[in-house]
Scaffold this motif. Sequence first.
Motif: not given
Length: 371
Positions: A256-262, A265-267
Amino acid sequence: MIAYIVRRLLLMIPTLFGIMVINFIVIQFAPGGPVEQTIAELKGTAIDATARVGGGGSGGSEVMGSQQSGANVGDTSSNYRGARGLDPKFIAEIERMYGFDKPAPERFVIMMKSYLTFDFGKSFFKGRPVVELIIEKMPVSISLGLWSTLIIYSISIPLGIAKASRDGTPFDVWTSTAIIVGSAIPSFLFAILLIVLFAGGTYFDIFPLRGIVSDNWDTLPWPARITDYFWHMTLPILSLVIGGFAGLTLLTKNSFLDQINLQYVTTARAKGLNERRVLYGHVFRNAMLIVIAGFPSAFVGILFTGALLTEIIFSLDGLGLLGWEATINRDYPVMFATLYMFTLLGLVMQLIGDITYMLVDPRIDFEARET
């Protein structure tokens, strides 16, 4: 998807065949065997052993039955240790009864032909059909593996998501400490601790020490049967869960951390979506892929590997204990049958994992990648 599943099923055939070949070859170099054990028994108790070999007793007829199944394997060497002083014809008769009078390649071909129809022959030392033994032990191992896996996933996935969303907070630190302690304690050691604490070892006598149900289980009403079943399974399952949830929790968190930092997610956050919508509407599907991929191996590992010592400690007569006893006694029909079933189940579970991949994320198409 159908074409991919068919290809995977066809690939299982050479994979299973190769595993059986390798293990068959290894067994040929392993010392000991049913014939040597019979010779040792003959040297110690000549009357019982002679009756067994001659077929006068029930043991002899059972050994004869195992040879007729055509699925028996073993060491064909005639220079058995401890066979001095015995008539070579008598030794040859023992080999014939166990089916060891045939060359190794012929025995392997006969075994695999029988296994295609799930005809595993008879156990050398229990004198019962191997299929009957496997079916009898299966409920215990299935209970341990299924409940443990479900509970582990039910705990690890929510906990891993919570740790990822609270990364670096006191909650993350304290739960990480508990996970480290849980991963450092082997499940069998924790099982012994549970017995000492709650099964009449030293302190409390709350849970039973052996068996999957009570002796009078058949006479109980159904509500009492269900309660009795879970009463017996509490400590074994708890010992497996403690040793198994740590790795999956960390895997879930890191995924989940790897995906959250993509960037996506920011978009999503920039569009005004709340954190819960971002986490479960966008991150969850991508992050869960690696977790789902580990489900087949986790289930098979708990079912056939992790539960072995647990079955021994809690006197649970399951497949793990059956395979262990067969290995110690060189009961080749049981050894190869359990190996065959374990391998086949593992391959099927791996296929189920791939199919689950595609169900969770339709963008994944294994069939398109192979073409």
